[in-house]
Write an enzyme that holds these catalytic residues in place. Structure first.
Site, short mmCIF file in Angstrom:
data_model
loop_
_atom_site.label_atom_id
_atom_site.label_comp_id
_atom_site.label_asym_id
_atom_site.label_seq_id
_atom_site.Cartn_x
_atom_site.Cartn_y
_atom_site.Cartn_z
N MET A 12 13.11 24.29 1.33
CA MET A 12 12.23 23.52 0.45
C MET A 12 13.02 22.60 -0.48
O MET A 12 12.64 21.44 -0.68
CB MET A 12 11.34 24.47 -0.36
CG MET A 12 10.27 23.77 -1.16
SD MET A 12 9.31 24.87 -2.19
CE MET A 12 8.38 25.78 -0.98
N ARG A 51 -10.39 0.59 15.64
CA ARG A 51 -10.30 1.43 14.45
C ARG A 51 -11.20 0.85 13.36
O ARG A 51 -12.08 1.52 12.86
CB ARG A 51 -8.82 1.46 14.01
CG ARG A 51 -8.47 2.46 12.99
CD ARG A 51 -6.99 2.43 12.66
NE ARG A 51 -6.58 1.14 12.11
CZ ARG A 51 -5.37 0.89 11.62
NH1 ARG A 51 -4.43 1.83 11.63
NH2 ARG A 51 -5.06 -0.30 11.12
N LYS A 55 0.85 -1.20 0.00
CA LYS A 55 0.00 0.00 0.00
C LYS A 55 0.88 1.25 0.00
O LYS A 55 2.08 1.16 0.25
CB LYS A 55 -0.90 -0.01 1.23
CG LYS A 55 -0.14 0.10 2.54
CD LYS A 55 -1.03 -0.15 3.75
CE LYS A 55 -0.23 -0.07 5.03
NZ LYS A 55 -0.96 -0.65 6.17
N TYR A 73 17.70 29.89 6.74
CA TYR A 73 16.57 30.64 7.29
C TYR A 73 16.60 30.68 8.81
O TYR A 73 16.90 29.67 9.46
CB TYR A 73 15.26 30.00 6.87
CG TYR A 73 14.93 30.14 5.40
CD1 TYR A 73 14.71 31.40 4.84
CD2 TYR A 73 14.82 29.02 4.59
CE1 TYR A 73 14.41 31.53 3.49
CE2 TYR A 73 14.51 29.13 3.24
CZ TYR A 73 14.30 30.39 2.70
OH TYR A 73 14.00 30.52 1.37
C1 LIG Z 1 -0.16 -1.77 6.72
C2 LIG Z 1 -0.75 -2.99 7.28
C3 LIG Z 1 0.04 -4.10 7.56
C4 LIG Z 1 1.55 -4.10 7.46
O1 LIG Z 1 2.09 -3.61 8.67
P1 LIG Z 1 3.67 -3.49 8.91
O2 LIG Z 1 3.77 -3.02 10.30
O3 LIG Z 1 4.18 -2.47 7.94
O4 LIG Z 1 4.24 -4.83 8.67
C5 LIG Z 1 -0.59 -5.25 7.99
N1 LIG Z 1 -1.94 -5.30 8.15
C6 LIG Z 1 -2.73 -4.24 7.92
C7 LIG Z 1 -4.20 -4.34 8.13
C8 LIG Z 1 -2.17 -3.04 7.49
O5 LIG Z 1 -2.95 -1.98 7.25
#
Ligand SMILES: *Cc1c(COP(=O)(O)O)cnc(C)c1O
Length: 360
Positions: free
Chosen positions: A304, A134, A38, A256
């Site tokens: 930046m 969640r 993801k 800055y």
């Molecule tokens: C992102 C995610 C993972 C992976 O978690 P890591 O800590 O990066 O290994 C696993 N399960 C769900 C539901 C996630 O959203």
């Protein structure tokens, strides 16, 4: 961007990626290790990562269906698990068509499932609430949901949940969460999935039928300096080049806000990366960078497009030299500590204007 003049880039070591996968997969030999890609594979370029792993990995996971569709457009044919499930009723049609598995966590998604004209034959993962508060169904709801699924859907069902603190070995919370999920697994005799990276490394009992490997795949340990039998290899190296070198007199300042002042005659290198590239603006004075085998401290505020580094103690540094911001020599965890952030956030914030360049 097709014309590349600036050499700032995130170098992605695909060989390290595959090695990390194979190593972690070997730690959970009876589970299907799902590669979580993801958020553009945690900033590593999901298409490149997926292509590098597609022959080794059975299943990929992404957050939502848009990310899965992008993988299909890029020619990835593996099963894809959608971790947040359908956002729209129409997502079921796409999931059916493209062999996406859907994680369902709320009643509105079950209602969509039941209103389909043709029974959904993709795999369903039922997310159960065990302590993250969640996403997920409460344990008491699961009985009723089971009655709403077909025999076929129940036979392939995966019960799953998510750890809130699997990195803490001394905590009872992960044990409690797993016990809640297992109570359902025993009752319904379903497959189950609980472990993220930290779960795989710390909690073998949570491995189950499928693990969900994210962070550690990219070569970063979620459990700090743990006694892993084989080191993980950082997949991303964020690097940029020196574009100017200045000599400062005692008392002169850099950047800055004049937050750093030379206490001695100093040599300052200006490096072509800034917060618009994803280098954290709140990186503190002294955050290490790596140049020609040596470590040098960040001085002055992150701009930046540029940062400034004190190279007074280094020799033979020239305009054009490459600077590593994080990767195999500078742990991203050190940069995270110096910027009140975490490795996950720094990785996913590397911005679009930084080309991802593949090696390995
Ligand atoms: C992102 C995610 C993972 C992976 O978690 P890591 O800590 O990066 O290994 C696993 N399960 C769900 C539901 C996630 O959203």
């Amino acid at each position: 961007m097709s014309y590349i003049s600036r050499l700032t880039q995130a170098v992605i070591d695909l060989d390290a990626l595959v090695k990390n996968y194979q190593y972690i997969d070997s730690l959970a030999p009876n589970s299907n290790t799902i590669a979580v890609i993801k958020a553009d594979a945690y900033g590593h370029d999901a298409n490149k990562v997926a292509h590098a792993l597609s022959a080794t990995v059975n299943t990929f996971a992404v957050g939502f269906i848009d990310e899965a569709m992008a993988l299909r457009s890029a020619g990835i044919n593996n099963t894809v698990l959608i971790l947040e499930g359908p956002f729209k009723e129409n997502d079921f049609q796409l999931a059916q068509l493209h062999n996406f598995s859907l994680m369902l966590h709320s009643d509105y998604q079950i209602a969509w499932l039941r209103s389909l004209n043709v029974e959904f034959s993709g795999d369903i993962w039922l997310k159960v609430e065990t302590g993250m508060n969640r996403l997920g169904f409460h344990l008491e709801q699961v009985d009723h949901i089971m009655t709403q699924l077909s025999q076929q859907q129940r036979s392939k069902l995966v019960l799953c949940s998510h750890f809130s603190s699997a990195e803490q070995l001394d905590s009872v919370k992960p044990v409690e969460q797993l016990a809640k999920l297992m109570s359902l697994v025993e009752k319904y005799h379903c497959q189950f999935s609980m472990a993220n990276s930290a779960g795989i490394l710390n909690w073998p009992a949570s491995h189950g039928d499928h693990t969900r490997l994210g962070l550690a795949l990219y070569g970063i340990s979620p459990i700090g300096k743990s006694p892993l039998s084989q080191p993980l290899i950082p997949v991303m190296t964020l690097q940029a080049n020196i574009i100017a070198i200045h000599t400062l007199k005692i008392g002169e300042t850099v950047g800055y806000g004049d937050i750093w002042q030379a206490k001695r005659k100093s040599t300052i290198a200006t490096v072509a990366i800034g917060y618009a590239d994803g280098y954290p603006r709140n990186a503190k004075l002294g955050t290490p960078v790596f140049i020609k085998g040596k470590v040098a401290p960040l001085v002055g505020r992150v701009s930046m497009d540029m940062i400034t580094v004190d190279i007074t103690d280094l020799t033979n540094i020239n305009i054009g030299d490459t600077v590593e911001l994080w990767g195999k020599n500078i742990s991203i965890d050190i940069v995270a500590q110096h910027s009140d952030s975490i490795n996950y956030e720094l990785l996913t914030r590397v911005s679009k204007r930084v080309p991802k360049v593949v090696t390995g």
